[in-house]
Every structure is written in structure tokens, then in C-alpha cells.
Design a protein around this motif. Sequence first.
Motif, short mmCIF file in Angstrom:
data_model
loop_
_atom_site.label_atom_id
_atom_site.label_comp_id
_atom_site.label_asym_id
_atom_site.label_seq_id
_atom_site.Cartn_x
_atom_site.Cartn_y
_atom_site.Cartn_z
N ILE A 392 0.84 -1.19 0.00
CA ILE A 392 0.00 0.00 0.00
C ILE A 392 0.88 1.25 0.00
O ILE A 392 2.05 1.20 0.35
CB ILE A 392 -0.97 0.04 1.19
N THR A 414 -0.37 -9.48 7.56
CA THR A 414 -0.94 -8.27 8.17
C THR A 414 0.17 -7.33 8.62
O THR A 414 1.18 -7.77 9.16
CB THR A 414 -1.81 -8.63 9.38
N PHE A 417 -0.51 0.02 10.60
CA PHE A 417 -0.23 1.38 10.14
C PHE A 417 -0.92 2.36 11.10
O PHE A 417 -1.68 1.96 11.98
CB PHE A 417 -0.73 1.58 8.71
N THR A 419 -2.26 6.86 11.55
CA THR A 419 -2.62 8.11 10.86
C THR A 419 -1.43 9.07 10.82
O THR A 419 -0.54 9.00 11.67
CB THR A 419 -3.80 8.78 11.58
N ILE A 429 -6.77 3.68 1.66
CA ILE A 429 -5.90 2.53 1.43
C ILE A 429 -5.70 2.41 -0.08
O ILE A 429 -6.64 2.12 -0.82
CB ILE A 429 -6.51 1.22 1.97
N HIS A 430 -4.49 2.71 -0.52
CA HIS A 430 -4.16 2.63 -1.96
C HIS A 430 -3.32 1.38 -2.19
O HIS A 430 -2.17 1.29 -1.76
CB HIS A 430 -3.41 3.89 -2.39
N VAL A 431 -3.91 0.38 -2.87
CA VAL A 431 -3.26 -0.91 -3.08
C VAL A 431 -2.48 -0.88 -4.39
O VAL A 431 -3.00 -0.47 -5.43
CB VAL A 431 -4.31 -2.05 -3.15
N ARG A 447 -8.20 1.69 -4.81
CA ARG A 447 -8.23 2.64 -3.71
C ARG A 447 -9.56 2.48 -2.99
O ARG A 447 -10.60 2.39 -3.64
CB ARG A 447 -8.13 4.09 -4.21
N VAL A 465 -3.83 -3.70 8.25
CA VAL A 465 -4.14 -3.99 6.84
C VAL A 465 -3.70 -5.43 6.55
O VAL A 465 -2.54 -5.78 6.74
CB VAL A 465 -3.44 -3.01 5.89
N ILE A 477 -8.32 -7.65 0.36
CA ILE A 477 -7.64 -6.76 1.31
C ILE A 477 -8.64 -6.30 2.36
O ILE A 477 -9.76 -5.91 2.03
CB ILE A 477 -7.05 -5.52 0.60
N ALA A 479 -9.02 -3.73 5.83
CA ALA A 479 -8.49 -2.69 6.71
C ALA A 479 -9.34 -2.67 7.97
O ALA A 479 -10.57 -2.61 7.89
CB ALA A 479 -8.52 -1.33 6.02
N GLU A 481 -9.66 -0.96 11.99
CA GLU A 481 -9.20 0.01 12.99
C GLU A 481 -9.62 -0.51 14.36
O GLU A 481 -10.80 -0.73 14.62
CB GLU A 481 -9.80 1.39 12.70
#
Length: 609
Positions: A392, A414, A417, A419, A429-431, A447, A465, A477, A479, A481
Amino acid sequence: MIFLKEKFNKKLILGIDFGTTYSLVSTIEKNRPILLSDNEKRYLLPSIVHYKKDGFTVGWEAEKKILCDPANTIVSVKRLIGRSISFIKKEFPILPYFIEQNQNNDILFYTKLGKISSTDVISQILKYLKKRACFLYKNEMDTTVITVPAYFNNIQRSLIKKAAIKSGINLVRLLNEPTSAAMAYGLEKNKQGIIVVYDLGGGTFDVSILKLNKGLFEVLATSGDSNLGGDDFDVLLANYIYKKANLLHHKYDDSFHALLLKTAKQTKIKLTNYQSAEVNILDWQGLITRNEFNIIINHLVKKTLSICLKMFKEIDLNIKDIKEIVMVGGSTRVPLVYHEVKKFFTINPLISINPDQVVAMGAALQCKMLSCDSHSKKRTILLDVVPLSLGIEVMGGFVEKIIFRNSHIPISKTKEFTTSKDNQTGIVIHVVQGERELVKHCISLSRFVLKNISSGKAGTVRILVTFQIDTDGLISITAFEKNSDRKKTIKIDNSLLEYTNSSEIIKDHCNHVKNDYYLRVKEEKKIESKNILDLLTNALKQDKHLISIEELKKIKLHAMALEKSIDQDDFYSMKLNLKKLDKVTKNFFSLRLKNAINYSLNNKTDETK
């Protein structure tokens, strides 16, 4: 070969080799793989579909239409699936088709029957092969493994899977062609050690290194070129004949181009068995020798061996450690290919199984194994690999790789990450896929945004991630939190991807690896320096009274020197000035810490009174 037309209660076990030039289907009888032929005892099915106003024909009937109706006769579709329009126009500038891309990035062919996608073409070929099996065994229920080049990327695998579903095939797995070939030779049973599968077909080249240990197939590495094969031999020979026959005056239309390619292909086949071949085209008659052909294609054969050599260096493997070489694909029949491979590896390659048939046979064996009970002793374990790294985008436009190239699949990895700004409520999240350090040099896959995450200071929010790749090489994928339990999962499919030529990516990475590494280290040092300066500026605003004017001047002087290094984009200067700034600010930050502790203790004392 005679087949009993009896009805089976069990599902048909099928292995399909969808090839650029020809496709085949196989099954299992008496625990052995057999190929299924048509009414004329032909195992091979030309991977060709011809479209007319009232329908279409597949295979041998469609092949008859190449010369008279090239614009509506789709050949070598395997070379076009998953490609962008710009790539096709660059690599195949004289194709007879009028094409465009639909919203899912699938290629559309304009035919007399209407717009036909590459997925439609493939599904019609696959359906034809399934019908052959169903007719012979009077059984419509199937369990099927379809083979794909090891270097097919995710979009190409997705399209094959989609075509299989369209054709009514019960697909249980996509299997890499080199692995399938090794299984057909039964190398998993008694062999131990390292083997290489050299697979040169009509449109693709694959090479895989496998480590075998009595039932365990471990793919150590895979490489290749998804745009290199026998079709390229045909094009080079067609151009040579065109010039040698002095046909430059002839009108070069689609039908003439098709005639040249057909003549070249016939000549290539003749030169496999003879030292020279007579060529008759239009009003010209002449001879083409095997030596002439060898000179024409020599650089392409050398290119395949160069790919092999790079892969060996990458995994630090000595060629002397290789026990067997398996030759796969119709193009390995070319004498020069066999000679050069033998010379390169100094081993006699295995060619006892027909190179056209070996992949389909291995697919049927794998399908049978997948159909067996999971506790069966006969079950073979396959550990395949990822052809390109996945990751990413992180701060600074860099790629943080999560799954590395040549990792075994299926796989799940995994990474955690956080902020980059205070009070963020969402994260993008840009793969990406590729080997370079910067996002702009890699392929953007997808994205997506994880919304409504916990608000907090930069660096305090934890986001996990997870990348998962299944046995077919298809990606999902997630993500997640932690604090808010917010979660989002996507699957990468063909509507999210752009074509990438894997072999070119690896080559590009090798050419830039040193510069990329230096650039990344420099940019990360620049980001670190800016963050330190921002932190220092805010700290001085609040607590500069803790130090003397002379010490404050000294700190500001070193801060300015660091700012100048950043502006000059000088890595070594940044590194040096950051170290100096750290040294002169140690006392200041120590005093700040003591002050904060005293403040906290005083507050607690006041509260207890």
C-alpha cells in the motif's frame, strides 16, 4: 483411443489447458490421465472463434475462416486478455480487429454478431471443450482445473475465472502451467531435489523452479514473459518471407497478413523435422532453411534463457543444483530451443510426454487430487508463489510491501499502520503491485476509504491492513481500525485493475534498484527532518524561556542549516545536520520533560489537599 460412453454417478474430473494456439481437455481413467479427442480423433482444439450474423463456430471450423474473414475470426485471444488498448496497439499494430475497452476494462471485438468480449471468446472455447467431455461420458456434472501461465497477473486470472463461470464449468482451481507439467511427469512421487520447468507456448513463456520432496511441491521462484512465444516466431518468419519473396509491391491488407502468418507457421512446423522447407506464396516459390530460421529467432530464445539466469541469481541458485529440466509447450519442438536449453543447463531435458499435452494431463491429475479426501495419503501438497509484490501507499508516495514477490500461496499477511494527521476520521488505502519503491512506478490496483475511525493524535490510531491471496492467486484486502472496530474488505477483480507485463516490471526494478533505494532513504530522511523541525518549532513557542538566549540562537542556527539541506535535497547534509540538531536540543527537551513532570506532580499534590 476408444472411450466407453457410460454414465457416471460421480462428477467428471477434467483438466483444461487453455492455450494461445491450441486448447486441450483431459480426464482420469483407471487413475491415469487421458486426453479427450473429437470425432476425428483430434486432441488439439484451435483456440479460435469465428463470428457470423447468425452465430459462431469454434476450433477447426473457425480456423478455415482466418484467410477469408480475418476481422471476424478471433485468434490468440490469450495474448490479448487483460491488456490495455494502448498495449495492444503498441505490441500488435496490424491486428485485423476493431476493438475497444468496456467499463470493466475487458477488450471488446466488433464482429458481425455484435460486440464480443475477450471473456466471451474464452468461455466459448472452454464450453466447447466441456461439451466434448460431456458427450463422451454422457455426464453434465464436472469438477475442473484450468491451467494458466505462472506469470499471469490478477486481471488475467480473474478473466479466466469469469470465462469458466460463463461457460458453465465448475472451476475448483486455477493451476500454474509449469506446476501442472511437473505433476504430469509424476515428479512428485519419488523425486527429491530441484527441477526447472521451461514452458514456451504459442503466446507466453514461463519458467518455474520447483523443490520436490515426496509429495510436496514447493515453487521456489517463477518468472517469464507473458508476451513471448511461438506467435512471435511466426511474425518474424512472416516478415522474413515477405522481404525474401520481394512481396513489398503487394497490397498489405488483413487477408494478406493472415496468409503470411499461415505460411510462416506451416514453414516453422516443416523446419522442425527438416533442414529446409519449400515455400509457395502467391507467385513466389523458394526455400527457407533451418539455419535462416534459427538466425531470425535466436535473440528470442536467448531472451528466455536470460530470464532463467536472472531468476537463478535472484534466489542464489547454482545451475549445477538442478536435477531435471521439463520441456513444455509446442514451441519447445523447435530444434534451436531444445539445443539451447540443453546447452544452457548441461542436462538432457525431459521430452517423453508430448509438450502440447503435458499441461492438460497434469491439470486432470491435480483435479483428481483436489477431489480426493483431504486425509488421503495420495494427496499432493502444492506451494505456489506470488509473481509480483503487493503493498500500500504510505507517506511520501512510497510503497510499503506487505506480500513480497515469490512468497508462497495461499498466504495471509498483516501489517500495522497509523494516521499521519491529528483527528483523522478516515484513511485511504491505496493498493499497488510492483517492485519499485515509489507508487508512481508501480501499478495501482485499487483505492478504498476506511471511514469513521477513532479520532486521535497522529500516530496513536492503529490500523491493521491484511492481504490474503487464495490458491488461484486472487487477492482480498481488509483494513481494520482497532479502537472503533471499523472494518472494510475488498476483492481485487478485473474492474479494478490495469494490465501489467510482469516480466517488464521485474526488469525495470532490477535496472533501478540502487537509485530507488537511495531515493527512498533520502525522502524518508527528509520527512523525518521536517517532522523534527515542526516539533521543535511548536516546542520553542511554548517553552523557549527554559533556555538561555545563547542556547536558543544555537538551536535556531542548526535548525536553519537543516532547512537549507532539505531545500537543497542533499541527503548527506540532512543526515549530518539532523544529528547536530539532535545534539544541541538534548538539553532543551530534557528541561521540557522535567518541567512537564513537575507540573504533573504539583497538580496531583493540589488535588490531594
